[in-house]
Design an enzyme around this catalytic site. Structure first.
Site, PDB file in Angstrom:
ATOM      1  N   GLY A  17       0.781  -1.235   0.000  1.00 20.49           N
ATOM      2  CA  GLY A  17       0.000   0.000   0.000  1.00 20.49           C
ATOM      3  C   GLY A  17       0.808   1.278   0.000  1.00 20.49           C
ATOM      4  O   GLY A  17       0.292   2.331   0.398  1.00 20.49           O
ATOM      5  N   HIS A 114       1.124   1.242 -12.990  1.00 24.07           N
ATOM      6  CA  HIS A 114       1.772  -0.007 -13.410  1.00 24.07           C
ATOM      7  C   HIS A 114       3.286   0.226 -13.468  1.00 24.07           C
ATOM      8  O   HIS A 114       3.737   1.246 -13.998  1.00 24.07           O
ATOM      9  CB  HIS A 114       1.237  -0.435 -14.776  1.00 24.07           C
ATOM     10  CG  HIS A 114       1.831  -1.723 -15.248  1.00 24.07           C
ATOM     11  ND1 HIS A 114       1.423  -2.950 -14.762  1.00 24.07           N
ATOM     12  CD2 HIS A 114       2.836  -1.979 -16.131  1.00 24.07           C
ATOM     13  CE1 HIS A 114       2.138  -3.905 -15.336  1.00 24.07           C
ATOM     14  NE2 HIS A 114       3.009  -3.343 -16.162  1.00 24.07           N
TER      15      HIS A 114
HETATM   16  C1  GAR Z   1       3.561  -1.099  -7.338  1.00 23.50           C
HETATM   17  O1  GAR Z   1       4.855  -1.131  -7.880  1.00 23.50           O
HETATM   18  C2  GAR Z   1       2.517  -1.078  -8.440  1.00 23.50           C
HETATM   19  O2  GAR Z   1       2.916  -0.359  -9.565  1.00 23.50           O
HETATM   20  C3  GAR Z   1       2.419  -2.548  -8.758  1.00 23.50           C
HETATM   21  O3  GAR Z   1       2.482  -3.200  -7.520  1.00 23.50           O
HETATM   22  C4  GAR Z   1       3.240  -2.399  -6.610  1.00 23.50           C
HETATM   23  C5  GAR Z   1       2.395  -2.170  -5.401  1.00 23.50           C
HETATM   24  O4  GAR Z   1       3.126  -1.532  -4.393  1.00 23.50           O
HETATM   25  N1  GAR Z   1       1.208  -2.835  -9.450  1.00 23.50           N
HETATM   26  C6  GAR Z   1       1.082  -3.769 -10.361  1.00 23.50           C
HETATM   27  O5  GAR Z   1       1.990  -4.511 -10.680  1.00 23.50           O
HETATM   28  C7  GAR Z   1      -0.293  -3.873 -10.984  1.00 23.50           C
HETATM   29  N2  GAR Z   1      -0.254  -4.702 -12.132  1.00 23.50           N
HETATM   30  P1  GAR Z   1       2.363  -0.794  -3.195  1.00 23.50           P
HETATM   31  O6  GAR Z   1       1.354  -1.806  -2.634  1.00 23.50           O
HETATM   32  O7  GAR Z   1       3.448  -0.483  -2.207  1.00 23.50           O
HETATM   33  O8  GAR Z   1       1.693   0.419  -3.759  1.00 23.50           O
END
Ligand code: GAR
Length: 197
Positions: A17, A114
């Site tokens: 998150g 993304h």
């Molecule tokens: C982030 O790097 C986001 O871009 C990626 O997951 C991570 C979540 O981190 N999303 C994807 O890969 C969606 N396909 P977070 O929970 O710390 O924001």
């Protein structure tokens, strides 16, 4: 800006998150055109829930394991989003594929961040794949969500260099720092445009 004038955003998470946290922090600025009306996780154990609860943001869990089908899960998401008067959905590390019906109901009102320069590296393991492909530049994209996975039109991108000796972890950290900068900015511009309609 008063809360009544702000676009009401739900941040959907599945884990850490950190992007949701960046959105919540950006929304504290008095002139921010959006507010985080809801943080919703499909996983009861998502680490990000600690932050949203402590920050005093309305927080809900809709556990996908409790539903027999993707459509039933998505219908429960709709109920939660409607209960909180959500105008715009910001996927923030939300790792469930949404049904085409759900996505179409929120066309023009749902965005995602993304970790690649789309259209390169749709899907998972983007940093590993960028290193394997030997690209000189990598980055992140904020884009509209459409039924095709990571296929919606880009709203904003940020680029980072791939450096000699980079590992998946060092590259991911460099990209993530840009996500935290880019996502609040892109969401603010989308929210401004919704206002202007
Ligand atoms: C982030 O790097 C986001 O871009 C990626 O997951 C991570 C979540 O981190 N999303 C994807 O890969 C969606 N396909 P977070 O929970 O710390 O924001």
């Amino acid at each position: 800006m008063t809360d009544r004038a702000r676009v009401r955003v739900a941040a959907l998470i599945s884990g850490r998150g950190s992007n949701m946290q960046a959105l919540v922090e950006a929304a504290r600025a008095p002139d921010c055109p959006f507010m985080i009306a809801l943080v919703l996780s499909n996983r009861p154990d998502a680490a990000g829930l600690d932050f949203s609860r402590r920050a005093g943001v309305a927080t809900e869990v809709v556990d996908h394991k409790a539903f027999a089908s993707r459509e039933a899960f998505d219908a429960a998401l709709d109920v939660a989003l409607d209960a909180h008067g959500v105008d715009l959905v910001a996927l923030a590390g939300f790792m469930r594929v949404l049904s085409a019906g759900f996505v179409e109901r929120r066309a023009g009102r749902m965005i995602n961040v993304h970790p690649s320069l789309l259209p390169q590296f749709r899907g998972l393991h983007t940093h590993r794949r960028a290193l394997e492909a030997g690209v000189a530049e990598h980055g992140c994209t904020v884009h509209w969500v459409t039924p095709g996975l990571d296929e919606g039109a880009p709203i904003a991108q940020a680029r980072v260099p791939v450096l000699p000796g980079d590992t998946e972890e060092t590259l991911a950290a460099r990209v993530l720092a840009q996500e935290h900068r880019l996502y609040p900015q892109a969401l603010a511009s989308v929210a401004q445009n919704l206002h202007a309609r």
